[in-house]
Design an enzyme around this catalytic site. Structure first.
Site, short mmCIF file in Angstrom:
data_model
loop_
_atom_site.label_atom_id
_atom_site.label_comp_id
_atom_site.label_asym_id
_atom_site.label_seq_id
_atom_site.Cartn_x
_atom_site.Cartn_y
_atom_site.Cartn_z
N HIS A 57 -6.54 42.72 27.68
CA HIS A 57 -5.27 42.27 28.22
C HIS A 57 -4.33 41.78 27.11
CE1 HIS A 57 -2.50 41.03 31.25
NE2 HIS A 57 -2.58 39.75 30.96
N MET A 116 -1.72 49.11 38.06
CA MET A 116 -2.29 48.40 39.21
C MET A 116 -1.23 47.83 40.16
SD MET A 116 -5.12 46.23 37.06
CE MET A 116 -6.00 46.96 35.68
N SER A 117 -0.02 48.36 40.10
CA SER A 117 1.04 47.79 40.98
C SER A 117 1.98 48.89 41.43
CB SER A 117 1.81 46.72 40.21
OG SER A 117 2.56 47.29 39.15
N ASN A 121 -0.41 50.22 26.30
CA ASN A 121 -1.66 50.56 25.58
C ASN A 121 -2.04 51.99 25.92
OD1 ASN A 121 -2.21 49.05 28.31
ND2 ASN A 121 -3.98 50.38 28.01
N TYR A 137 -5.14 43.61 43.64
CA TYR A 137 -6.40 43.13 43.04
C TYR A 137 -6.57 41.62 43.12
CZ TYR A 137 -3.67 42.05 38.78
OH TYR A 137 -2.75 41.56 37.91
N GLU A 138 -5.46 40.92 43.38
CA GLU A 138 -5.58 39.46 43.52
C GLU A 138 -6.19 39.07 44.86
OE1 GLU A 138 -2.03 37.18 41.68
OE2 GLU A 138 -1.27 39.18 42.08
N HIS A 190 -0.24 41.39 43.53
CA HIS A 190 -1.07 42.57 43.29
C HIS A 190 -2.21 42.64 44.29
CE1 HIS A 190 0.63 41.57 39.27
NE2 HIS A 190 0.71 42.88 39.12
N HIS A 250 -0.11 30.27 38.46
CA HIS A 250 0.68 31.48 38.73
C HIS A 250 2.14 31.11 38.95
CE1 HIS A 250 1.47 35.34 40.98
NE2 HIS A 250 2.34 34.56 41.57
N ALA A 283 3.90 47.09 33.63
CA ALA A 283 3.19 47.47 32.41
C ALA A 283 2.13 48.48 32.85
CB ALA A 283 2.52 46.25 31.79
N SER A 294 4.76 42.51 34.04
CA SER A 294 4.20 41.73 32.92
C SER A 294 5.07 41.86 31.69
CB SER A 294 2.80 42.23 32.54
OG SER A 294 2.04 42.51 33.66
N1 HPA Z 1 -4.63 50.38 33.13
C1 HPA Z 1 -4.19 49.83 34.26
N2 HPA Z 1 -3.20 48.95 34.29
C2 HPA Z 1 -2.63 48.61 33.13
C3 HPA Z 1 -3.05 49.15 31.90
C4 HPA Z 1 -4.11 50.10 31.90
O1 HPA Z 1 -4.54 50.63 30.87
N3 HPA Z 1 -2.26 48.62 30.94
C5 HPA Z 1 -1.40 47.78 31.57
N4 HPA Z 1 -1.60 47.77 32.88
#
Ligand code: HPA
Length: 278
Positions: A248, A212-213, A236, A86-87, A84, A62, A114, A31
């Site tokens: 997000h 998540m990846s 973050n 989660y998709e 991913h 996408h 990210a 990302s």
């Molecule tokens: N958690 C999970 N995946 C993420 C986060 C997070 O805080 N920030 C960016 N991808």
């Protein structure tokens, strides 16, 4: 159809677009980093949905494509957009592009993502070299019949993130005047962000970042004995560290803020990637 048969069709299709060029590094842009693909010269661009047996995107709008061409003097195969878990993709689908890289002759994998920052001494915008990971969930891309042609049933993970490449990246960051962290990435499936308790747990378990990846990809790469490097952009503070909800938008904003630095580092790493790790 057998996995190897599918892969050989996928390979033939991609090779038909390359005019004999041989990519040596597989690069996955996480990302915020997608624009880096624009820096690739003489690019062959292939939409995922045109590639035989590539996972089909179910997400409207996408953007997913391979950009193959020259970056810093090396031929790279770049994934602009990844798959991913989660998709809704299976682990097999998530790692299919990594296996495609391998059958195309690529032995070097550069993963970016990210992630949420778990280490309370660090801050959003920091870049972290992934030195190891923790996969809490039971799913594993190598569950099921082992594709013997690609690697062994049981395989080592102690060298999943190559130490020479970690040192190379540290040095590259230092020379560019970019601050760099090193740490452990812990996989959560998402798409919900973690709970505050899960983040405390991740920290106790030794994690510096959550995301998540990347982990399935690194596992599939280890199975095939590829030389892998990963960098997280800590976009973050992970859930519960600050007294504010996660969203997000913050992930995107921080990604935007550091993308130039992140790109500079990625390019420098491609440039310095040692011959013996290709
Ligand atoms: N958690 C999970 N995946 C993420 C986060 C997070 O805080 N920030 C960016 N991808």
């Amino acid at each position: 159809m057998d996995l190897m048969e599918k892969l050989s069709e996928t390979k033939a299709y991609i090779e038909s677009k390359l005019d004999g060029r041989k990519p040596v590094i597989g690069l996955i842009l996480g990302s915020g980093l997608g624009e880096m693909a624009d820096a690739i010269e003489n690019a062959a661009i292939i939409d995922y949905h045109d590639i035989p047996y590539f996972p089909v995107s179910t997400v409207p709008g996408h953007k997913g494509r391979l950009v193959i061409g020259e970056l810093e003097g090396k031929t790279v195969l770049c994934m602009q957009g990844r798959f991913h878990y989660y998709e809704g993709y299976s682990m097999d689908e998530v790692v299919y592009p990594i296996r495609t890289m391998k059958v195309l002759g690529i032995n070097a994998l550069f993963l970016t993502n990210a992630a949420g920052c778990v280490n309370t001494s660090w801050k959003p915008g920091d870049l972290m070299i992934i030195t190891d990971h923790i996969k809490l969930i039971a799913e594993n891309p190598l569950r099921g019949r082992n594709p013997e042609e690609l690697g062994n049933r049981f395989f080592d993970m102690t060298r999943a993130y190559d130490k020479t490449l970690v040192s190379m990246t540290e040095k590259a960051a230092e020379d560019l005047g970019i601050g760099i962290r090193k740490g452990i990435y812990m996989l959560f499936t998402g798409p919900s962000f973690e709970t505050a308790a899960e983040v405390r747990f991740a920290r106790l378990a030794g994690a510096d970042a959550v995301g998540m990846s990347t982990v399935p990809e690194a596992i599939a790469a280890s199975h095939m004995r590829m030389n892998t490097m990963g960098i997280s952009c800590l976009t973050n503070m992970a859930a519960g560290i600050l007294d504010q909800p996660l969203n997000h938008e913050e992930v995107l904003e921080t990604g935007e803020r550091v993308k130039r630095t992140f790109s500079a580092l990625v390019r420098e790493c491609v440039k310095r990637w040692p011959e013996e790790k290709l």
